[in-house]
Write a protein that holds these residues in place. Structure first.
Motif, mmCIF file in Angstrom:
data_model
loop_
_atom_site.group_PDB
_atom_site.id
_atom_site.type_symbol
_atom_site.label_atom_id
_atom_site.label_comp_id
_atom_site.label_asym_id
_atom_site.label_seq_id
_atom_site.Cartn_x
_atom_site.Cartn_y
_atom_site.Cartn_z
ATOM 1 N N ILE A 7 -30.914 -4.694 12.254
ATOM 2 C CA ILE A 7 -29.707 -5.583 12.364
ATOM 3 C C ILE A 7 -29.059 -5.348 11.061
ATOM 4 C CG2 ILE A 7 -28.644 -7.706 12.712
ATOM 5 C CD1 ILE A 7 -29.762 -6.677 15.164
ATOM 6 N N GLN A 8 -27.700 -4.884 10.855
ATOM 7 C CA GLN A 8 -26.989 -4.897 9.526
ATOM 8 C C GLN A 8 -25.741 -5.838 9.579
ATOM 9 O OE1 GLN A 8 -26.457 -0.768 8.017
ATOM 10 N NE2 GLN A 8 -24.208 -1.284 8.105
ATOM 11 N N THR A 9 -25.530 -6.429 8.563
ATOM 12 C CA THR A 9 -24.147 -7.338 8.238
ATOM 13 C C THR A 9 -23.697 -6.953 7.155
ATOM 14 O OG1 THR A 9 -25.345 -9.015 6.980
ATOM 15 C CG2 THR A 9 -25.707 -9.250 9.471
ATOM 16 N N PRO A 10 -22.447 -7.423 7.123
ATOM 17 C CA PRO A 10 -21.651 -7.220 5.794
ATOM 18 C C PRO A 10 -22.288 -7.549 4.454
ATOM 19 C CG PRO A 10 -20.270 -7.717 7.598
ATOM 20 C CD PRO A 10 -21.512 -7.953 7.970
ATOM 21 N N LYS A 13 -28.578 -6.693 2.402
ATOM 22 C CA LYS A 13 -28.991 -5.898 0.880
ATOM 23 C C LYS A 13 -28.952 -4.439 1.323
ATOM 24 C CE LYS A 13 -31.508 -9.811 -1.012
ATOM 25 N NZ LYS A 13 -32.966 -10.399 -1.316
ATOM 26 N N PRO A 14 -28.856 -3.537 0.512
ATOM 27 C CA PRO A 14 -28.743 -2.375 0.446
ATOM 28 C C PRO A 14 -29.953 -1.732 1.250
ATOM 29 C CG PRO A 14 -27.929 -2.790 -1.570
ATOM 30 C CD PRO A 14 -28.401 -3.906 -1.194
ATOM 31 N N ALA A 15 -31.113 -2.276 0.933
ATOM 32 C CA ALA A 15 -32.565 -1.976 1.620
ATOM 33 C C ALA A 15 -32.468 -2.318 2.914
ATOM 34 C CB ALA A 15 -33.729 -2.459 0.747
ATOM 35 N N LEU A 16 -31.717 -2.794 3.677
ATOM 36 C CA LEU A 16 -31.622 -3.195 5.116
ATOM 37 C C LEU A 16 -30.478 -2.673 5.761
ATOM 38 C CD1 LEU A 16 -31.978 -7.201 4.799
ATOM 39 C CD2 LEU A 16 -33.865 -5.464 4.892
ATOM 40 N N THR A 17 -29.828 -1.610 5.229
ATOM 41 C CA THR A 17 -28.815 -0.694 5.842
ATOM 42 C C THR A 17 -29.526 0.119 6.608
ATOM 43 O OG1 THR A 17 -28.373 0.663 4.079
ATOM 44 C CG2 THR A 17 -27.149 -1.474 4.028
ATOM 45 N N LEU A 18 -28.481 0.950 7.552
ATOM 46 C CA LEU A 18 -29.319 1.955 8.278
ATOM 47 C C LEU A 18 -29.281 3.033 7.445
ATOM 48 C CD1 LEU A 18 -30.179 3.202 11.035
ATOM 49 C CD2 LEU A 18 -27.905 3.508 11.619
ATOM 50 N N ALA A 19 -28.359 3.507 6.334
ATOM 51 C CA ALA A 19 -28.349 4.469 5.438
ATOM 52 C C ALA A 19 -29.614 4.614 4.595
ATOM 53 C CB ALA A 19 -27.088 4.547 4.563
ATOM 54 N N HIS A 20 -30.112 3.254 4.190
ATOM 55 C CA HIS A 20 -31.350 3.268 3.417
ATOM 56 C C HIS A 20 -32.422 3.525 4.229
ATOM 57 C CE1 HIS A 20 -34.688 1.501 1.363
ATOM 58 N NE2 HIS A 20 -34.105 1.695 0.370
ATOM 59 N N LEU A 21 -32.536 2.869 5.468
ATOM 60 C CA LEU A 21 -33.618 3.330 6.484
ATOM 61 C C LEU A 21 -33.770 4.903 6.647
ATOM 62 C CD1 LEU A 21 -34.509 1.291 9.768
ATOM 63 C CD2 LEU A 21 -34.356 3.931 9.630
ATOM 64 N N ILE A 22 -32.634 5.525 7.156
ATOM 65 C CA ILE A 22 -32.795 7.081 7.194
ATOM 66 C C ILE A 22 -33.271 7.793 5.745
ATOM 67 C CG2 ILE A 22 -31.488 8.795 7.802
ATOM 68 C CD1 ILE A 22 -29.654 7.269 9.430
ATOM 69 N N SER A 23 -32.726 7.412 4.768
ATOM 70 C CA SER A 23 -32.884 7.910 3.525
ATOM 71 C C SER A 23 -34.694 7.745 2.986
ATOM 72 C CB SER A 23 -32.486 7.316 2.245
ATOM 73 O OG SER A 23 -32.940 7.889 1.116
ATOM 74 N N GLU A 24 -35.177 6.541 3.480
ATOM 75 C CA GLU A 24 -36.609 6.136 3.352
ATOM 76 C C GLU A 24 -37.386 6.978 4.248
ATOM 77 O OE1 GLU A 24 -38.360 1.857 2.247
ATOM 78 O OE2 GLU A 24 -37.798 2.080 4.186
ATOM 79 N N ARG A 25 -37.083 7.131 5.384
ATOM 80 C CA ARG A 25 -37.997 7.897 6.543
ATOM 81 C C ARG A 25 -37.859 9.385 6.023
ATOM 82 N NH1 ARG A 25 -39.482 5.201 10.950
ATOM 83 N NH2 ARG A 25 -40.415 7.164 11.512
ATOM 84 N N ALA A 26 -36.790 9.898 5.553
ATOM 85 C CA ALA A 26 -36.556 11.195 5.298
ATOM 86 C C ALA A 26 -37.489 11.481 3.990
ATOM 87 C CB ALA A 26 -35.123 11.672 5.117
ATOM 88 N N GLU A 27 -37.379 10.682 3.146
ATOM 89 C CA GLU A 27 -38.291 11.054 1.989
ATOM 90 C C GLU A 27 -39.875 10.949 2.309
ATOM 91 O OE1 GLU A 27 -39.237 9.136 -2.448
ATOM 92 O OE2 GLU A 27 -37.585 8.127 -1.006
ATOM 93 N N LYS A 28 -40.382 10.321 3.163
ATOM 94 C CA LYS A 28 -41.641 10.243 3.837
ATOM 95 C C LYS A 28 -41.930 11.664 4.615
ATOM 96 C CE LYS A 28 -42.375 5.220 3.540
ATOM 97 N NZ LYS A 28 -42.500 4.014 4.657
ATOM 98 N N THR A 29 -40.762 11.975 5.622
ATOM 99 C CA THR A 29 -41.394 12.956 6.580
ATOM 100 C C THR A 29 -40.929 14.172 6.256
ATOM 101 O OG1 THR A 29 -41.294 11.200 8.207
ATOM 102 C CG2 THR A 29 -41.109 13.291 9.064
ATOM 103 N N CYS A 30 -39.887 14.281 5.496
ATOM 104 C CA CYS A 30 -38.952 15.640 5.031
ATOM 105 C C CYS A 30 -38.524 16.238 6.576
ATOM 106 C CB CYS A 30 -39.815 16.651 4.444
ATOM 107 S SG CYS A 30 -40.355 16.010 2.958
ATOM 108 N N PHE A 31 -37.769 15.685 7.381
ATOM 109 C CA PHE A 31 -37.255 15.989 8.484
ATOM 110 C C PHE A 31 -36.568 17.500 8.219
ATOM 111 C CE2 PHE A 31 -37.065 11.558 9.150
ATOM 112 C CZ PHE A 31 -37.945 11.479 10.076
#
Length: 354
Positions: A7-10, A13-31
């Protein structure tokens, strides 16, 4: 399948945004493969997504882009098509009086298919949707072969709805897009805007209609340039103009044709302050003469010049010129950048591309 909800609201915090989630997962997995379906797409949305793969850029990507409502930017389609290894399709149901509206993000690593990540929800591929709007998404991790097959079936069902756009189709869409958006009222100016990520100012909003990688000209006021007038700091997002990663990479050397007509090599280095620093030499005539005026007290004042970079027909060769802040050419540059939504303003300098 393992499912979580995001869930994201205006006020998130940056750490709870979808952009951050994708970045975090990409760093771990290297899609190494990205499959995207979105009803509305902007240049800033693509850039925000791609910045999340800064450690390992996917070698393959597919983009299914909606054209309904004339919200998707023509420049966003151009940007996606220019990404190495990208395949782009478009889709519209306007003739049926309906809309194409799926938002699906599938990220996977071919050597580790069970680490496939699928995101289904409300977030379009825009900067606002990925980081600021009120959004809700399901975050789905594959756990077995059946999950992988289901994910592939989902993508196949989406992908077959699109088609490869023709030049005529894209030209017609651009004309209608510009006509539609010319009638829209200007957005209300918010006095206190959210602070953009370091180095990302123009591309932190969805107003930019031209990606730096597709611009012909990139410029920035010299201001109080560093190293006694021998270095110019460019904004991180301007690095894209030179084919550089806005989140940083190793220093690169480029060839520049300077005002004397000679060709010289100059180095661009990423700094800890999230800026690209161009290290100048006396082979640049304006540097030899002095880019900053010496004041009566012996100190150097603010430079009256603007650095202008222009593309040539060679990938790593650029033209470098310096024009006066008071010149008509600079006025036209700022006007054109402003019209394209690519005019950036910091506390000290203006910059942009067009």
């Amino acid at each position: 399948m393992k499912i979580k909800f995001q869930i994201q609201t205006p006020t998130s915090k940056p750490a709870l945004t979808l952009a951050h989630l994708i970045s975090e997962r990409a760093e771990k997995t290297c899609f190494d493969e990205v499959l995207i379906s979105a009803a509305y797409v902007t240049i800033s949305g693509i850039r925000l997504l791609m910045n999340g793969f800064s450690n390992s850029m996917p070698s393959s990507s597919k983009w299914l882009i909606g054209l309904d409502d004339y919200i998707t930017q023509p420049g966003a389609i151009d940007t996606a098509m220019a990404i190495p290894g990208a395949e782009v399709k478009v889709v519209s149901y306007a003739e049926l009086g309906l809309r194409f509206h799926p938002k699906v993000y599938i990220l996977r690593k071919k050597s580790k298919p069970k680490q496939t990540l699928t995101i289904l929800g409300s977030s379009n591929l825009t900067s606002q949707a990925l980081s600021k709007n009120g959004e809700a998404n399901a975050i789905i991790d594959a756990e077995n072969q059946e999950d992988l097959l289901t994910t592939q079936e989902l993508w196949d069902a989406l992908w077959k709805q699109g088609h490869s756009p023709t030049k005529q189709e894209l030209t017609a869409y651009k004309i209608k897009y510009e006509a539609q958006n010319a009638r829209k009222p200007k957005a209300v100016v918010v006095k206190q805007k959210p602070k953009p990520k370091p180095g990302m100012i123009i591309l932190s909003s969805d107003d930019a209609e031209l990606d730096p990688t597709l611009a012909n000209v990139c410029w920035i006021e010299c201001g109080y340039i560093t190293a006694m007038g021998r270095e110019i700091e460019l904004k991180a997002e301007q690095g894209l103009f030179f084919g550089l990663n806005p989140t940083g990479e190793k220093p690169r050397i480029f060839d520049f044709i300077v005002s004397s007509g000679n060709k010289t090599q100059l180095r661009l280095k990423f700094q800890a302050n999230h800026m690209w620093r161009l290290q100048l030499t006396n082979e640049v005539p304006e540097v030899a003469l002095g880019l900053r005026p010496r004041l009566r007290d012996g100190t150097l004042g603010r430079s009256p010049y603007v650095a202008v970079f222009e593309r040539t027909d060679k990938k790593s060769l650029f033209r470098l010129r310096f024009i006066d802040l008071s010149s008509m050419e600079f006025k036209k540059l700022t006007q054109k950048s402003g019209q394209l939504g690519t005019l950036g303003k910091t506390a000290a300098r203006q910059y942009g591309w067009c």
